[in-house]
Scaffold this motif. Sequence first.
Motif, PDB file in Angstrom:
ATOM      1  N   ARG A 146       0.827  -1.204   0.000  1.00  0.00           N
ATOM      2  CA  ARG A 146       0.000   0.000   0.000  1.00  0.00           C
ATOM      3  C   ARG A 146       0.862   1.255   0.000  1.00  0.00           C
ATOM      4  O   ARG A 146       0.540   2.241  -0.681  1.00  0.00           O
ATOM      5  CB  ARG A 146      -0.932   0.014   1.209  1.00  0.00           C
ATOM      6  CG  ARG A 146      -2.041  -1.022   1.150  1.00  0.00           C
ATOM      7  CD  ARG A 146      -3.124  -0.711   2.159  1.00  0.00           C
ATOM      8  NE  ARG A 146      -3.803   0.533   1.850  1.00  0.00           N
ATOM      9  CZ  ARG A 146      -4.689   1.109   2.656  1.00  0.00           C
ATOM     10  NH1 ARG A 146      -4.965   0.566   3.817  1.00  0.00           N
ATOM     11  NH2 ARG A 146      -5.267   2.226   2.307  1.00  0.00           N
ATOM     12  N   GLN A 150       0.857   4.069  -2.898  1.00  0.00           N
ATOM     13  CA  GLN A 150       0.530   5.444  -2.562  1.00  0.00           C
ATOM     14  C   GLN A 150       1.669   6.400  -2.899  1.00  0.00           C
ATOM     15  O   GLN A 150       1.428   7.506  -3.407  1.00  0.00           O
ATOM     16  CB  GLN A 150       0.188   5.550  -1.070  1.00  0.00           C
ATOM     17  CG  GLN A 150      -0.335   6.915  -0.643  1.00  0.00           C
ATOM     18  CD  GLN A 150      -1.662   7.266  -1.298  1.00  0.00           C
ATOM     19  OE1 GLN A 150      -2.396   6.374  -1.720  1.00  0.00           O
ATOM     20  NE2 GLN A 150      -1.953   8.554  -1.398  1.00  0.00           N
ATOM     21  N   TRP A 187      -0.838  11.049   4.878  1.00  0.00           N
ATOM     22  CA  TRP A 187      -1.810  10.062   4.375  1.00  0.00           C
ATOM     23  C   TRP A 187      -1.871   8.836   5.291  1.00  0.00           C
ATOM     24  O   TRP A 187      -2.957   8.313   5.570  1.00  0.00           O
ATOM     25  CB  TRP A 187      -1.416   9.626   2.968  1.00  0.00           C
ATOM     26  CG  TRP A 187      -2.197   8.437   2.477  1.00  0.00           C
ATOM     27  CD1 TRP A 187      -3.432   8.428   1.912  1.00  0.00           C
ATOM     28  CD2 TRP A 187      -1.783   7.060   2.568  1.00  0.00           C
ATOM     29  NE1 TRP A 187      -3.816   7.139   1.634  1.00  0.00           N
ATOM     30  CE2 TRP A 187      -2.832   6.284   2.016  1.00  0.00           C
ATOM     31  CE3 TRP A 187      -0.648   6.423   3.036  1.00  0.00           C
ATOM     32  CZ2 TRP A 187      -2.750   4.906   1.936  1.00  0.00           C
ATOM     33  CZ3 TRP A 187      -0.560   5.048   2.961  1.00  0.00           C
ATOM     34  CH2 TRP A 187      -1.602   4.301   2.409  1.00  0.00           C
ATOM     35  N   ALA A 188      -0.702   8.373   5.764  1.00  0.00           N
ATOM     36  CA  ALA A 188      -0.664   7.201   6.630  1.00  0.00           C
ATOM     37  C   ALA A 188      -1.401   7.457   7.940  1.00  0.00           C
ATOM     38  O   ALA A 188      -2.151   6.601   8.427  1.00  0.00           O
ATOM     39  CB  ALA A 188       0.787   6.803   6.906  1.00  0.00           C
ATOM     40  N   GLU A 190      -3.814   9.743   8.488  1.00  0.00           N
ATOM     41  CA  GLU A 190      -5.252   9.854   8.203  1.00  0.00           C
ATOM     42  C   GLU A 190      -5.855   8.482   7.929  1.00  0.00           C
ATOM     43  O   GLU A 190      -6.979   8.188   8.370  1.00  0.00           O
ATOM     44  CB  GLU A 190      -5.463  10.769   7.000  1.00  0.00           C
ATOM     45  CG  GLU A 190      -5.131  12.232   7.258  1.00  0.00           C
ATOM     46  CD  GLU A 190      -5.323  13.091   6.033  1.00  0.00           C
ATOM     47  OE1 GLU A 190      -5.571  12.505   4.942  1.00  0.00           O
ATOM     48  OE2 GLU A 190      -5.231  14.333   6.140  1.00  0.00           O
ATOM     49  N   ASN A 191      -5.120   7.633   7.208  1.00  0.00           N
ATOM     50  CA  ASN A 191      -5.627   6.294   6.912  1.00  0.00           C
ATOM     51  C   ASN A 191      -5.766   5.463   8.182  1.00  0.00           C
ATOM     52  O   ASN A 191      -6.707   4.669   8.322  1.00  0.00           O
ATOM     53  CB  ASN A 191      -4.675   5.602   5.935  1.00  0.00           C
ATOM     54  CG  ASN A 191      -5.175   4.231   5.515  1.00  0.00           C
ATOM     55  OD1 ASN A 191      -6.138   4.093   4.781  1.00  0.00           O
ATOM     56  ND2 ASN A 191      -4.487   3.201   5.985  1.00  0.00           N
ATOM     57  N   GLU A 194      -8.961   6.599   9.902  1.00  0.00           N
ATOM     58  CA  GLU A 194     -10.133   6.094   9.180  1.00  0.00           C
ATOM     59  C   GLU A 194     -10.314   4.594   9.426  1.00  0.00           C
ATOM     60  O   GLU A 194     -11.449   4.114   9.587  1.00  0.00           O
ATOM     61  CB  GLU A 194      -9.988   6.374   7.692  1.00  0.00           C
ATOM     62  CG  GLU A 194     -10.054   7.857   7.335  1.00  0.00           C
ATOM     63  CD  GLU A 194      -9.810   8.088   5.855  1.00  0.00           C
ATOM     64  OE1 GLU A 194      -9.538   7.090   5.137  1.00  0.00           O
ATOM     65  OE2 GLU A 194      -9.869   9.254   5.422  1.00  0.00           O
ATOM     66  N   THR A 195      -9.210   3.861   9.445  1.00  0.00           N
ATOM     67  CA  THR A 195      -9.291   2.425   9.701  1.00  0.00           C
ATOM     68  C   THR A 195      -9.828   2.142  11.101  1.00  0.00           C
ATOM     69  O   THR A 195     -10.668   1.255  11.304  1.00  0.00           O
ATOM     70  CB  THR A 195      -7.909   1.773   9.531  1.00  0.00           C
ATOM     71  OG1 THR A 195      -7.426   2.029   8.211  1.00  0.00           O
ATOM     72  CG2 THR A 195      -7.977   0.269   9.762  1.00  0.00           C
ATOM     73  N   SER A 198     -13.521   2.907  11.179  1.00  0.00           N
ATOM     74  CA  SER A 198     -14.259   1.869  10.453  1.00  0.00           C
ATOM     75  C   SER A 198     -14.378   0.594  11.280  1.00  0.00           C
ATOM     76  O   SER A 198     -15.451  -0.026  11.338  1.00  0.00           O
ATOM     77  CB  SER A 198     -13.559   1.577   9.124  1.00  0.00           C
ATOM     78  OG  SER A 198     -14.183   0.515   8.439  1.00  0.00           O
TER      79      SER A 198
END
Length: 293
Positions: A146, A150, A187-188, A190-191, A194-195, A198
């Motif tokens: 990933r 990215q 990005w990492a 924020e991801n 989000e993970t 979720s």
Amino acid sequence: MKAFANYHPIVIFLYFVFVIGLTMFYMHPIYLIISLAMSILLSLQINQKSFLHSLKWMVPLFVIAALINPLISHDGEKIILYIDDNPITIEAIVYGFAMSVMICTVIFWFGCYNKLMTSDKFLYLFGKISPAFALIISLTLRLVPRFQQQIGAITQAQRAVGMDVTSGNLLHRIKCGIHILSILITWALENAIETADSMKARGYGLPKRSTFSLFSFEKRDALTLTIMFILMTINVIGSFLGYTDYYFYPTFSELVLQPISLLLYTTYTLLLALPIIIELWEAFKWRSLISNN
């Protein structure tokens, strides 16, 4: 490689456990050649473009790993030259190349594993046994692919606005590289948030949480597992009897082709080539159905 990928996760997982385990413990030249050839064929079937791209750094790694051994190991009887009074032997050179073949082959097998054994399959197998451990392993295996995907997207986007890390003076390249790294870290983070959100929304960690899966153990899975265990057992018995042993020091062992050795080579090849055989068989059945219609 859709045919083998559609098998039950336990079949795919045990296949790679057997294959990678045998590859790591066999230093016999014929076994190394068989494993290398099968790993290359399977890699080309799964993702030819990605495999050919990986050769750009695999070939230098192979050469470097092969040259290191004769510089640090001076065992062997066949001396070809001396460097600072240290003998360089043919046995050490050949052993270095054998180790390089084994390392590269294992890397190829792990590349195939990452393509066929997806995170949902891994979580299905080990989620009920140890959910936290299964999740950590799954996230770790997905991390590098990933990040590579990215950082490629970020690099292309920055190149379009003039922040090309491959052009300009050294200061400009460093500035572009730091900017791209900053975007990747953002990005990492924020991801990760989000993970976590979720997972919380889906009830991860709650007691008696139910799960849904499309995987089902069929007759073909049982047949494939049986064949795998038979082939694996034959090779393990051959190892205990000493037919797979090979020594590089103090000099090379003699390669003797006996009926039992040919049987072991054949069964080992069939075990490693199982996904390729399944793929060819499914393609043959599909073409037969089309021709009959």
